[in-house]
Design an enzyme around this catalytic site. Structure first.
Site, PDB file in Angstrom:
ATOM      1  N   ASP A 245     -28.072 -17.375  22.200  1.00  0.00           N
ATOM      2  CA  ASP A 245     -27.967 -18.843  22.188  1.00  0.00           C
ATOM      3  C   ASP A 245     -26.755 -19.303  21.375  1.00  0.00           C
ATOM      4  O   ASP A 245     -26.376 -20.472  21.425  1.00  0.00           O
ATOM      5  CB  ASP A 245     -29.251 -19.488  21.634  1.00  0.00           C
ATOM      6  CG  ASP A 245     -29.582 -19.097  20.192  1.00  0.00           C
ATOM      7  OD1 ASP A 245     -28.895 -18.212  19.633  1.00  0.00           O
ATOM      8  OD2 ASP A 245     -30.527 -19.679  19.616  1.00  0.00           O
TER       9      ASP A 245
ATOM     10  N   GLU B  46     -21.386  -5.426  19.807  1.00  0.00           N
ATOM     11  CA  GLU B  46     -21.329  -5.640  18.362  1.00  0.00           C
ATOM     12  C   GLU B  46     -22.089  -6.946  18.161  1.00  0.00           C
ATOM     13  O   GLU B  46     -21.806  -7.941  18.834  1.00  0.00           O
ATOM     14  CB  GLU B  46     -19.884  -5.783  17.890  1.00  0.00           C
ATOM     15  CG  GLU B  46     -19.092  -4.489  17.930  1.00  0.00           C
ATOM     16  CD  GLU B  46     -19.577  -3.457  16.912  1.00  0.00           C
ATOM     17  OE1 GLU B  46     -20.237  -3.837  15.935  1.00  0.00           O
ATOM     18  OE2 GLU B  46     -19.298  -2.263  17.109  1.00  0.00           O
TER      19      GLU B  46
ATOM     20  N   LYS C 175     -19.277 -13.177  22.881  1.00  0.00           N
ATOM     21  CA  LYS C 175     -20.423 -13.192  23.803  1.00  0.00           C
ATOM     22  C   LYS C 175     -20.222 -14.268  24.875  1.00  0.00           C
ATOM     23  O   LYS C 175     -20.537 -14.053  26.044  1.00  0.00           O
ATOM     24  CB  LYS C 175     -21.734 -13.442  23.052  1.00  0.00           C
ATOM     25  CG  LYS C 175     -22.204 -12.318  22.154  1.00  0.00           C
ATOM     26  CD  LYS C 175     -22.541 -11.023  22.884  1.00  0.00           C
ATOM     27  CE  LYS C 175     -23.779 -11.099  23.742  1.00  0.00           C
ATOM     28  NZ  LYS C 175     -24.157  -9.747  24.290  1.00  0.00           N
TER      29      LYS C 175
ATOM     30  N   PRO D 239     -30.057 -12.618  -1.235  1.00  0.00           N
ATOM     31  CA  PRO D 239     -28.880 -13.481  -1.104  1.00  0.00           C
ATOM     32  C   PRO D 239     -29.013 -14.515   0.019  1.00  0.00           C
ATOM     33  O   PRO D 239     -28.870 -14.198   1.198  1.00  0.00           O
ATOM     34  CB  PRO D 239     -27.755 -12.484  -0.782  1.00  0.00           C
ATOM     35  CG  PRO D 239     -28.447 -11.348  -0.097  1.00  0.00           C
ATOM     36  CD  PRO D 239     -29.844 -11.292  -0.623  1.00  0.00           C
TER      37      PRO D 239
ATOM     38  N   TYR E 273     -21.493  -8.371  -0.279  1.00  0.00           N
ATOM     39  CA  TYR E 273     -22.337  -9.154  -1.194  1.00  0.00           C
ATOM     40  C   TYR E 273     -21.871  -9.166  -2.639  1.00  0.00           C
ATOM     41  O   TYR E 273     -22.184 -10.101  -3.365  1.00  0.00           O
ATOM     42  CB  TYR E 273     -23.791  -8.681  -1.122  1.00  0.00           C
ATOM     43  CG  TYR E 273     -24.456  -9.061   0.183  1.00  0.00           C
ATOM     44  CD1 TYR E 273     -24.907 -10.357   0.414  1.00  0.00           C
ATOM     45  CD2 TYR E 273     -24.601  -8.141   1.212  1.00  0.00           C
ATOM     46  CE1 TYR E 273     -25.501 -10.717   1.610  1.00  0.00           C
ATOM     47  CE2 TYR E 273     -25.192  -8.488   2.420  1.00  0.00           C
ATOM     48  CZ  TYR E 273     -25.645  -9.773   2.609  1.00  0.00           C
ATOM     49  OH  TYR E 273     -26.227 -10.131   3.798  1.00  0.00           O
TER      50      TYR E 273
HETATM   51  P1  NAD Z   1     -27.808  -3.938  17.795  1.00  0.00           P
HETATM   52  O1  NAD Z   1     -26.548  -4.156  17.021  1.00  0.00           O
HETATM   53  O2  NAD Z   1     -29.075  -3.583  17.069  1.00  0.00           O
HETATM   54  O3  NAD Z   1     -27.591  -2.763  18.857  1.00  0.00           O
HETATM   55  C1  NAD Z   1     -26.440  -2.658  19.637  1.00  0.00           C
HETATM   56  C2  NAD Z   1     -26.484  -1.321  20.367  1.00  0.00           C
HETATM   57  O4  NAD Z   1     -25.302  -1.240  21.188  1.00  0.00           O
HETATM   58  C3  NAD Z   1     -26.450  -0.111  19.424  1.00  0.00           C
HETATM   59  O5  NAD Z   1     -27.379   0.863  19.867  1.00  0.00           O
HETATM   60  C4  NAD Z   1     -25.026   0.405  19.550  1.00  0.00           C
HETATM   61  O6  NAD Z   1     -24.917   1.809  19.334  1.00  0.00           O
HETATM   62  C5  NAD Z   1     -24.701   0.024  20.988  1.00  0.00           C
HETATM   63  N1  NAD Z   1     -23.252  -0.129  21.203  1.00  0.00           N
HETATM   64  C6  NAD Z   1     -22.382  -0.857  20.450  1.00  0.00           C
HETATM   65  N2  NAD Z   1     -21.133  -0.729  20.946  1.00  0.00           N
HETATM   66  C7  NAD Z   1     -21.223   0.084  22.035  1.00  0.00           C
HETATM   67  C8  NAD Z   1     -20.289   0.575  22.971  1.00  0.00           C
HETATM   68  N3  NAD Z   1     -18.978   0.304  22.875  1.00  0.00           N
HETATM   69  N4  NAD Z   1     -20.730   1.363  23.985  1.00  0.00           N
HETATM   70  C9  NAD Z   1     -22.055   1.668  24.089  1.00  0.00           C
HETATM   71  N5  NAD Z   1     -22.978   1.256  23.214  1.00  0.00           N
HETATM   72  C10 NAD Z   1     -22.578   0.468  22.201  1.00  0.00           C
HETATM   73  O7  NAD Z   1     -27.975  -5.227  18.674  1.00  0.00           O
HETATM   74  P2  NAD Z   1     -29.303  -6.024  19.089  1.00  0.00           P
HETATM   75  O8  NAD Z   1     -29.662  -6.946  17.998  1.00  0.00           O
HETATM   76  O9  NAD Z   1     -30.292  -5.067  19.629  1.00  0.00           O
HETATM   77  O10 NAD Z   1     -28.722  -6.912  20.284  1.00  0.00           O
HETATM   78  C11 NAD Z   1     -28.680  -6.417  21.616  1.00  0.00           C
HETATM   79  C12 NAD Z   1     -28.084  -7.469  22.514  1.00  0.00           C
HETATM   80  O11 NAD Z   1     -28.850  -8.657  22.456  1.00  0.00           O
HETATM   81  C13 NAD Z   1     -26.654  -7.869  22.138  1.00  0.00           C
HETATM   82  O12 NAD Z   1     -25.914  -8.019  23.316  1.00  0.00           O
HETATM   83  C14 NAD Z   1     -26.819  -9.192  21.404  1.00  0.00           C
HETATM   84  O13 NAD Z   1     -25.684  -9.994  21.575  1.00  0.00           O
HETATM   85  C15 NAD Z   1     -28.031  -9.766  22.125  1.00  0.00           C
HETATM   86  N6  NAD Z   1     -28.854 -10.679  21.318  1.00  0.00           N
HETATM   87  C16 NAD Z   1     -29.302 -10.307  20.081  1.00  0.00           C
HETATM   88  C17 NAD Z   1     -30.111 -11.182  19.362  1.00  0.00           C
HETATM   89  C18 NAD Z   1     -30.656 -10.807  18.006  1.00  0.00           C
HETATM   90  O14 NAD Z   1     -31.272 -11.649  17.335  1.00  0.00           O
HETATM   91  N7  NAD Z   1     -30.496  -9.583  17.546  1.00  0.00           N
HETATM   92  C19 NAD Z   1     -30.445 -12.428  19.902  1.00  0.00           C
HETATM   93  C20 NAD Z   1     -29.971 -12.769  21.176  1.00  0.00           C
HETATM   94  C21 NAD Z   1     -29.189 -11.884  21.873  1.00  0.00           C
HETATM   95  P1  TYD Z   2     -28.479 -13.313  10.786  1.00  0.00           P
HETATM   96  O1  TYD Z   2     -29.736 -12.516  10.705  1.00  0.00           O
HETATM   97  O2  TYD Z   2     -27.185 -12.661  10.419  1.00  0.00           O
HETATM   98  O3  TYD Z   2     -28.416 -13.926  12.262  1.00  0.00           O
HETATM   99  P2  TYD Z   2     -27.400 -15.045  12.900  1.00  0.00           P
HETATM  100  O4  TYD Z   2     -26.270 -15.247  11.967  1.00  0.00           O
HETATM  101  O5  TYD Z   2     -26.981 -14.378  14.162  1.00  0.00           O
HETATM  102  O6  TYD Z   2     -28.241 -16.265  13.098  1.00  0.00           O
HETATM  103  O7  TYD Z   2     -28.639 -14.600   9.851  1.00  0.00           O
HETATM  104  C1  TYD Z   2     -29.700 -15.522  10.056  1.00  0.00           C
HETATM  105  C2  TYD Z   2     -29.490 -16.679   9.104  1.00  0.00           C
HETATM  106  O8  TYD Z   2     -29.652 -16.201   7.758  1.00  0.00           O
HETATM  107  C3  TYD Z   2     -28.092 -17.264   9.167  1.00  0.00           C
HETATM  108  O9  TYD Z   2     -28.176 -18.682   8.989  1.00  0.00           O
HETATM  109  C4  TYD Z   2     -27.371 -16.628   7.982  1.00  0.00           C
HETATM  110  C5  TYD Z   2     -28.485 -16.426   6.983  1.00  0.00           C
HETATM  111  N1  TYD Z   2     -28.329 -15.250   6.078  1.00  0.00           N
HETATM  112  C6  TYD Z   2     -28.468 -15.413   4.688  1.00  0.00           C
HETATM  113  O10 TYD Z   2     -28.697 -16.529   4.184  1.00  0.00           O
HETATM  114  N2  TYD Z   2     -28.330 -14.313   3.902  1.00  0.00           N
HETATM  115  C7  TYD Z   2     -28.065 -13.073   4.407  1.00  0.00           C
HETATM  116  O11 TYD Z   2     -27.935 -12.098   3.622  1.00  0.00           O
HETATM  117  C8  TYD Z   2     -27.950 -12.924   5.840  1.00  0.00           C
HETATM  118  C9  TYD Z   2     -27.666 -11.593   6.447  1.00  0.00           C
HETATM  119  C10 TYD Z   2     -28.094 -14.052   6.628  1.00  0.00           C
END
Ligand code: NAD
Ligand code: TYD
Length: 353
Positions: free
Chosen positions: A135, A88, A163, A214, A350
């Site tokens: 991070d 998640e 995490k 927003p 929102y």
């Molecule tokens: P995402 O939410 O887009 O995708 C998550 C995926 O995991 C989905 O395909 C979902 O179906 C699957 N999933 C969720 N719960 C599951 C379960 N119980 N069993 C099997 N599959 C399940 O996430 P993302 O943005 O692609 O992030 C992927 C990873 O990278 C995560 O571990 C996140 O913490 C890490 N991460 C993300 C970011 C970012 O900016 N998005 C940055 C750094 C690290």
């Molecule tokens: P987000 O994409 O949710 O990533 P994270 O919270 O993991 O950094 O949000 C990025 C930044 O943007 C964070 O400071 C929250 C802000 N934000 C808004 O200002 N408005 C929004 O609708 C969302 C989703 C995020």
């Protein structure tokens, strides 16, 4: 066809996982990749259309919190390596429902590591578990300084705490049982196929629809943005060349205050949509801040650059333009992923903010 090895990627139908699979499946035809994903609201097999018919790609629908699903996949495919992304991943949802995050991110990671021990029978020759983390586990920075691999953990949201817990579990399995692990902690990603609950795709969708943009609080929070394909290439390098037991920080050397980023995106979108200057900017609306909103994240990725030779490949302007173009050219994708429970989430989160 016989393959040299099998790698199981969890969360491969999500944003980063689908980019990683696209890179790996094309780059390593002798390796078989199993996409293990529960297909939650964030998982979408349409993200993988271009590789789904490749011989070295398999989809397995399973939940990482279910030992029977995980054991079935291990029995069937006998993986040599795991790259674990399933999670998640959205901070705002973690504030609404922390237990879902504890369950998937903490318990799910534990179930996977137990399966590695059981199926690899504590004989870890040629095996590897790569844990993909964030991070955000390091907490929040003030105006100065950077996160590095030695920064103390200080998570402050239910997401980052879950995490951080999973990172600690992975380290503990390495120290206690010798499980061969690597951990990577990456900054904020952006690019195509990102679910539009995250900042950049949410703003793009709202600009297209001329809805309010927003911005939380005063928009002064800072994030370090990395193009998702660069994150995928960093994972590739760390999985194949990283030293067992080590952690690697991945970042974009690209810090932006939210308000400045949104204004830049507004300009890019006005140009691409052929609208008059400042059309999108007029939609910016400051809304109630996120609870416990971390002020600043920024990564010092020197270790990854000097030890493994990885660097980001794109400027932010290039990456943002590519990203905006993708969403504009793929509005059917946006419609599809926002047609279900998204509306309900959007209104709950929102409206009245
Ligand atoms: P995402 O939410 O887009 O995708 C998550 C995926 O995991 C989905 O395909 C979902 O179906 C699957 N999933 C969720 N719960 C599951 C379960 N119980 N069993 C099997 N599959 C399940 O996430 P993302 O943005 O692609 O992030 C992927 C990873 O990278 C995560 O571990 C996140 O913490 C890490 N991460 C993300 C970011 C970012 O900016 N998005 C940055 C750094 C690290
Ligand atoms: P987000 O994409 O949710 O990533 P994270 O919270 O993991 O950094 O949000 C990025 C930044 O943007 C964070 O400071 C929250 C802000 N934000 C808004 O200002 N408005 C929004 O609708 C969302 C989703 C995020």
């Amino acid at each position: 066809m016989t393959f040299e090895r099998t790698i199981l990627i969890t969360g491969g139908a999500g944003f980063i996982g689908s980019h990683l699979l696209r890179l790996m499946v094309n780059k390593y035809p002798q390796t078989r990749f199993v996409n293990f994903d529960a297909l939650t609201y964030a998982g979408n097999l349409a993200n993988l259309h271009d590789i789904e018919s490749k011989e070295n790609y398999i989809f397995f629908k399973g939940d990482i919190t279910s030992p029977s699903d995980v054991n079935e996949a291990f029995d069937k495919y006998v993986p040599d390596g795991i790259i674990h992304l399933a999670a998640e991943s959205h901070v705002d949802r973690s504030i609404e429902d922390p237990l879902a995050f504890i369950r998937t991110n903490v318990l799910g990671t534990g179930v996977l590591m137990n399966a590695c021990r059981q199926h690899w029978k504590d004989n870890f020759e040629g095996k590897r578990f790569h844990h993909v983390s964030t991070d955000e586990v390091f907490g929040s920075l003030g105006a100065e300084g950077f996160f590095t691999e030695t920064t103390a953990y200080d998570p402050r949201s239910p997401y980052s705490a879950s995490k951080a817990s999973s990172d600690h579990l992975v380290s503990a399995y390495h120290h206690t049982y010798g499980l061969p692990v690597v951990i990577s902690n990456c900054s904020n990603n952006y690019g195509s196929h990102q679910f539009p609950e995250k900042l950049i795709p949410l703003m793009i969708r709202n600009i297209i629809q001329e809805k309010p943009l927003p911005v939380y609080g005063e928009g002064i929070n800072v994030r370090d943005w990395l193009f998702v394909e660069d994150h995928a290439s960093a994972i590739d390098v760390i999985f194949h060349k990283g030293i067992e037991g080590e952690t690697y920080c991945i970042g974009g050397e690209n810090e932006w205050r939210n308000i400045d980023l949104v204004k830049l995106l507004c300009k890019v979108m006005d140009t691409l949509l052929g609208r008059p200057d400042a059309s999108a900017e007029q939609l910016i609306t400051f809304v109630k801040d996120r609870a416990g909103h971390d002020l600043r994240y920024a990564i010092d990725a020197t270790k990854l650059a000097t030890e493994l030779g990885w660097r980001p490949s794109l400027t932010f302007e290039e990456g943002l333009r590519k990203t905006a173009e993708w969403y504009l050219n793929n509005q059917a994708w946006l419609e599809e992923v926002t047609s279900g429970s998204y509306q309900e989430y959007y209104e709950r989160h929102y409206l009245n903010r």
